[in-house]
Design a protein around this motif. Structure first.
Motif, mmCIF file in Angstrom:
data_model
loop_
_atom_site.group_PDB
_atom_site.id
_atom_site.type_symbol
_atom_site.label_atom_id
_atom_site.label_comp_id
_atom_site.label_asym_id
_atom_site.label_seq_id
_atom_site.Cartn_x
_atom_site.Cartn_y
_atom_site.Cartn_z
ATOM 1 N N GLU A 128 0.830 -1.202 0.000
ATOM 2 C CA GLU A 128 0.000 0.000 0.000
ATOM 3 C C GLU A 128 0.864 1.251 0.000
ATOM 4 N N ILE A 129 1.900 1.256 0.828
ATOM 5 C CA ILE A 129 2.799 2.411 0.895
ATOM 6 C C ILE A 129 3.507 2.620 -0.442
ATOM 7 N N HIS A 130 3.978 1.531 -1.055
ATOM 8 C CA HIS A 130 4.656 1.659 -2.349
ATOM 9 C C HIS A 130 3.703 2.241 -3.386
ATOM 10 N N GLN A 131 2.452 1.775 -3.385
ATOM 11 C CA GLN A 131 1.484 2.284 -4.357
ATOM 12 C C GLN A 131 1.222 3.772 -4.135
ATOM 13 N N GLN A 132 1.097 4.186 -2.893
ATOM 14 C CA GLN A 132 0.820 5.589 -2.604
ATOM 15 C C GLN A 132 2.020 6.478 -2.916
ATOM 16 N N ARG A 133 3.236 5.958 -2.691
ATOM 17 C CA ARG A 133 4.440 6.699 -3.092
ATOM 18 C C ARG A 133 4.446 6.906 -4.604
ATOM 19 N N GLU A 134 4.080 5.851 -5.319
ATOM 20 C CA GLU A 134 4.054 5.901 -6.776
ATOM 21 C C GLU A 134 3.021 6.916 -7.262
ATOM 22 N N GLU A 135 1.852 6.909 -6.649
ATOM 23 C CA GLU A 135 0.789 7.835 -7.046
ATOM 24 C C GLU A 135 1.199 9.284 -6.758
ATOM 25 N N ALA A 136 1.847 9.499 -5.615
ATOM 26 C CA ALA A 136 2.283 10.862 -5.268
ATOM 27 C C ALA A 136 3.335 11.371 -6.252
ATOM 28 N N LEU A 137 4.276 10.500 -6.630
ATOM 29 C CA LEU A 137 5.304 10.911 -7.599
ATOM 30 C C LEU A 137 4.678 11.173 -8.962
ATOM 31 N N ALA A 138 3.745 10.340 -9.366
ATOM 32 C CA ALA A 138 3.068 10.542 -10.652
ATOM 33 C C ALA A 138 2.331 11.877 -10.676
ATOM 34 N N GLU A 139 1.681 12.218 -9.586
ATOM 35 C CA GLU A 139 0.962 13.489 -9.522
ATOM 36 C C GLU A 139 1.939 14.665 -9.600
ATOM 37 N N ALA A 140 3.083 14.537 -8.939
ATOM 38 C CA ALA A 140 4.080 15.614 -8.979
ATOM 39 C C ALA A 140 4.647 15.783 -10.389
ATOM 40 N N LEU A 141 4.902 14.670 -11.064
ATOM 41 C CA LEU A 141 5.389 14.742 -12.446
ATOM 42 C C LEU A 141 4.344 15.389 -13.350
ATOM 43 N N ALA A 142 3.105 14.977 -13.188
ATOM 44 C CA ALA A 142 2.023 15.527 -14.010
ATOM 45 C C ALA A 142 1.861 17.020 -13.772
ATOM 46 N N ASP A 143 1.972 17.441 -12.519
ATOM 47 C CA ASP A 143 1.836 18.863 -12.198
ATOM 48 C C ASP A 143 2.948 19.686 -12.836
ATOM 49 N N GLU A 144 4.175 19.180 -12.764
ATOM 50 C CA GLU A 144 5.306 19.936 -13.321
ATOM 51 C C GLU A 144 5.204 20.078 -14.834
ATOM 52 N N LEU A 145 4.664 19.049 -15.475
ATOM 53 C CA LEU A 145 4.586 19.058 -16.939
ATOM 54 C C LEU A 145 3.228 19.520 -17.447
ATOM 55 N N ASP A 146 2.330 19.841 -16.488
ATOM 56 C CA ASP A 146 0.967 20.231 -16.854
ATOM 57 C C ASP A 146 0.350 19.194 -17.791
ATOM 58 N N ALA A 147 0.526 17.921 -17.425
ATOM 59 C CA ALA A 147 0.078 16.808 -18.264
ATOM 60 C C ALA A 147 -1.444 16.690 -18.254
ATOM 61 N N ASP A 148 -1.971 16.238 -19.359
ATOM 62 C CA ASP A 148 -3.400 15.985 -19.465
ATOM 63 C C ASP A 148 -3.805 14.864 -18.520
#
Length: 211
Positions: A128-148
């Protein structure tokens, strides 16, 4: 804002309970310790334990939110011209040199890993922790790139990076559990890390470069 007396006492109580619990877990194994035993050892009531921790697994993972935020911190701390992959490569290799706890390389990590491996509920919590870490990093990447919102790239990149660091950490712990000293593990781990991140850089090395 300065911490008030009430907040400080609550924080200290929570830390004392969590530290007491971890000491018992490390000594006897997670599944062999009850919440009542933790309460007695911490000199609090069982109800007090549950006021601070919803489940027994929460006692073990009391710093879960902090741990989940670490990959995002690595991303945000990357240098100018440095990609996401390069930032994690630099951070992991530096952790090998210092036995960084953030990647589970610290002394005693094998004891921690053995305890998790012996408890199905802790294995589930670690997933669960690994999945949530992954989701948090994905959101940060998406925010920086203004991804769709439909762009899968941030999630794919986050999954590849964090799976790589997890597998490298598992490699080190597995050898430690086999009785090998860190002095023989570290050079091989460093080589494995360079090879693994080299593979990532060949595919997603230009993703999310800091301008």
């Amino acid at each position: 804002m300065e911490e008030g007396l009430r907040e400080r006492k609550k924080r200290e109580t929570r830390e004392r309970i969590a530290d007491t619990a971890m000491g018992l877990f490390m000594t006897r194994g997670f599944d062999n310790v009850t919440v009542a035993e933790v309460a007695r050892a911490a000199d609090v009531s069982v109800n007090t334990v549950f006021n601070y921790f919803r489940t027994k697994e929460d006692l073990f993972a009391d710093r879960q939110e902090f741990v989940e935020s670490l990959p995002v911190e690595v991303l945000r701390a990357r240098e100018k011209g440095e990609s996401a992959v390069r930032a994690f490569r630099r951070d992991f290799v530096a952790a090998v040199e210092t036995r960084g706890w953030q990647y589970g390389l610290q002394d005693g990590a094998d004891v921690f890993a053995r305890m998790v491996g012996e408890s199905p509920s802790l294995l589930a919590r670690m997933r669960e922790i690994h999945q949530q870490r992954e989701e948090a990093l994905a959101e940060a990447l998406a925010d920086e790139l203004d991804a769709d919102a439909d762009d899968l790239a941030p999630r794919l990149v986050a999954a590849q990076i964090l799976t790589t660091t997890r597998l490298l950490s598992d490699y080190a712990v597995r050898r430690s559990l086999a009785g090998e000293p860190w002095e023989t593990i570290a050079p091989d781990l460093r080589a494995q890390a360079e090879a693994a991140f080299g593979l990532l850089e060949s595919g997603i090395g230009d993703y999310c470069v800091r301008r």
